[in-house]
Design a protein around this motif. Structure first.
Motif, mmCIF file in Angstrom:
data_model
loop_
_atom_site.group_PDB
_atom_site.id
_atom_site.type_symbol
_atom_site.label_atom_id
_atom_site.label_comp_id
_atom_site.label_asym_id
_atom_site.label_seq_id
_atom_site.Cartn_x
_atom_site.Cartn_y
_atom_site.Cartn_z
ATOM 1 N N UNK A 194 0.841 -1.195 0.000
ATOM 2 C CA UNK A 194 0.000 0.000 0.000
ATOM 3 C C UNK A 194 0.877 1.247 0.000
ATOM 4 N N UNK A 195 0.546 2.216 -0.832
ATOM 5 C CA UNK A 195 1.315 3.465 -0.904
ATOM 6 C C UNK A 195 0.634 4.522 -0.038
ATOM 7 N N UNK A 196 1.400 5.061 0.896
ATOM 8 C CA UNK A 196 0.863 6.005 1.872
ATOM 9 C C UNK A 196 1.742 7.246 1.898
ATOM 10 N N UNK A 197 1.134 8.421 1.709
ATOM 11 C CA UNK A 197 1.848 9.683 1.810
ATOM 12 C C UNK A 197 1.557 10.331 3.149
ATOM 13 N N UNK A 198 2.598 10.696 3.874
ATOM 14 C CA UNK A 198 2.459 11.366 5.168
ATOM 15 C C UNK A 198 2.829 12.826 4.979
ATOM 16 N N UNK A 199 1.852 13.709 5.116
ATOM 17 C CA UNK A 199 2.105 15.142 4.966
ATOM 18 C C UNK A 199 2.165 15.760 6.362
ATOM 19 N N UNK B 65 3.820 7.011 10.527
ATOM 20 C CA UNK B 65 4.547 6.667 9.311
ATOM 21 C C UNK B 65 5.699 5.721 9.570
ATOM 22 N N UNK B 66 6.413 5.919 10.676
ATOM 23 C CA UNK B 66 7.538 5.051 11.001
ATOM 24 C C UNK B 66 7.078 3.625 11.245
ATOM 25 N N UNK B 67 6.004 3.465 11.998
ATOM 26 C CA UNK B 67 5.503 2.116 12.285
ATOM 27 C C UNK B 67 5.003 1.435 11.010
ATOM 28 N N UNK B 68 4.335 2.192 10.164
ATOM 29 C CA UNK B 68 3.828 1.626 8.909
ATOM 30 C C UNK B 68 4.974 1.228 7.988
ATOM 31 N N UNK B 69 5.996 2.099 7.901
ATOM 32 C CA UNK B 69 7.148 1.787 7.050
ATOM 33 C C UNK B 69 7.898 0.570 7.577
ATOM 34 N N UNK B 70 8.048 0.484 8.895
ATOM 35 C CA UNK B 70 8.749 -0.652 9.495
ATOM 36 C C UNK B 70 8.007 -1.958 9.245
ATOM 37 N N UNK B 71 6.698 -1.864 9.065
ATOM 38 C CA UNK B 71 5.890 -3.059 8.803
ATOM 39 C C UNK B 71 5.848 -3.424 7.322
ATOM 40 N N UNK B 72 6.553 -2.649 6.492
ATOM 41 C CA UNK B 72 6.667 -3.018 5.088
ATOM 42 C C UNK B 72 5.799 -2.234 4.128
ATOM 43 N N UNK B 73 5.065 -1.234 4.623
ATOM 44 C CA UNK B 73 4.266 -0.419 3.712
ATOM 45 C C UNK B 73 5.148 0.578 2.970
ATOM 46 N N UNK C 266 -7.467 0.127 8.209
ATOM 47 C CA UNK C 266 -7.457 -0.403 9.578
ATOM 48 C C UNK C 266 -6.528 -1.610 9.673
ATOM 49 N N UNK C 267 -6.587 -2.487 8.701
ATOM 50 C CA UNK C 267 -5.780 -3.708 8.734
ATOM 51 C C UNK C 267 -4.286 -3.401 8.695
ATOM 52 N N UNK C 268 -3.853 -2.428 7.872
ATOM 53 C CA UNK C 268 -2.421 -2.143 7.803
ATOM 54 C C UNK C 268 -1.939 -1.452 9.076
ATOM 55 N N UNK C 269 -2.797 -0.651 9.701
ATOM 56 C CA UNK C 269 -2.422 -0.038 10.978
ATOM 57 C C UNK C 269 -2.250 -1.113 12.049
ATOM 58 N N UNK C 270 -3.203 -2.009 12.133
ATOM 59 C CA UNK C 270 -3.128 -3.072 13.139
ATOM 60 C C UNK C 270 -1.911 -3.959 12.897
ATOM 61 N N UNK C 271 -1.634 -4.275 11.642
ATOM 62 C CA UNK C 271 -0.472 -5.101 11.311
ATOM 63 C C UNK C 271 0.835 -4.416 11.688
#
Length: 306
Positions: free
Chosen positions: A1-6, A16-24, A161-166
């Motif tokens: 999933x591509x996520x932009x953090x502004x 953003x750090x947690x999402x990136x560390x999880x592979x997003x 929600x699923x990518x945040x929880x993961x």
């Protein structure tokens, strides 16, 4: 999933750090020394949930990231107009824009440019701040509450929600996001306005009889504005909000009070100012919040901030 953090501050940086560390596939839009540090040394998170240091995509030109699946707009309310303009290159026909500002008007502001269907109104619960260029200090919590504009179920809300929880974060798709936004609004705005006017922390505001009455009245006014605007708040939302404030650290203050005291730009207009503005639109008197707004505005003017 591509996520932009502004806005790679406390909220955006931590999420953003947690999402990136999880592979997003996460890209940050930042500026200044913070951006330089992100590019050269990566993003550092110091947290009781576990420290991180990881290389990240970071730019001050959103066009370099291109269209993403989700844009998390985590800037302050006073930075929102510029952010709305800047995210244009990130937004495609299927992009969802998540707002996490402290206030109740940000979703409408974003929708004016991108339409309601593009917006996922949200509220963040994160205790974190920038502790130096490229460094996020996280003290606790990490929760995002959000939903579609009309609270309908959707695949994109479920996937977010699923990518945040993961990623080890909390995420809730609210059954009534507008009630959730206004409930949070009640929890910060009265103490923000009253704390700014008095210079006192939560302990004094909630225990001194006069300020307790003002706190109660200011909270009640906001509830009345919400109800007049068709928001379905719990019948006991005022006592419940006051009970929550009773449990906060006695010397604690809101970000609004800290910013105005330090002479920094603040969210006064989006907090107490919004109560007055929305109350006038709904025909609901807001005398206590109006008084607090005028006092805080005078303080901002005296500090050269308006």
């Amino acid at each position: 999933m591509r996520i932009g953090i502004v806005g790679a501050g406390g909220v955006g940086g931590y999420f953003g750090a947690r999402l990136a560390a999880a592979g997003q596939d996460v890209g940050f839009v930042a500026r200044g020394k913070h951006l330089e540090a992100l590019r050269s040394d990566g993003l550092v998170v110091r947290s009781p949930a576990g420290d991180l240091q990881l290389p990240v995509q970071a730019t001050n030109e959103p066009a370099e990231l291109g269209v993403v699946d989700f844009v998390l707009v985590s800037v302050k309310t006073w930075q929102l107009p510029e952010a709305i303009h800047s995210i244009q290159p990130l937004v495609g026909p299927d992009t969802a824009i998540v707002t996490v500002q402290n206030g109740v008007e940000a979703p409408d502001q974003v929708a004016e440019s991108f339409g309601r269907d593009a917006v996922l109104p949200g509220a963040a619960e994160v205790i974190a701040y920038v502790d130096g260029p490229g460094i996020i200090r996280h003290l606790g919590s990490g929760k995002l509450t959000f939903a579609e504009w009309d609270n309908r179920q959707s695949a994109r809300a479920d996937s977010l929600r699923e990518v945040f929880v993961a990623a080890g974060l909390q995420a809730v798709v609210s059954e009534d996001i507008w009630a959730a936004l206004w409930a949070k609004f009640l929890s910060v705005v009265p103490s923000g306005g009253l704390g700014t006017a008095t210079g006192a922390g939560y302990g004094v505001l909630r225990t001194h009889p006069a300020t307790r009455r003002l706190l109660t009245d200011a909270t009640t006014e906001i509830r009345d504005v919400a109800v007049a605007r068709g928001i379905h708040l719990a019948a006991d939302v005022v006592p419940r909000t006051l009970a929550w404030i009773d449990g906060l650290p006695a010397d604690g203050t809101t970000s609004l009070q800290r910013d105005l005291t330090a002479g920094r730009p603040s969210e006064l207009d989006a907090w107490t100012g919004a109560v007055v503005r929305l109350g006038n639109e709904a025909g609901v008197p807001t005398p206590v919040n109006t008084f607090l707004y005028e006092l805080a505005t005078a303080r901002a003017v005296a500090a050269g901030n308006l």
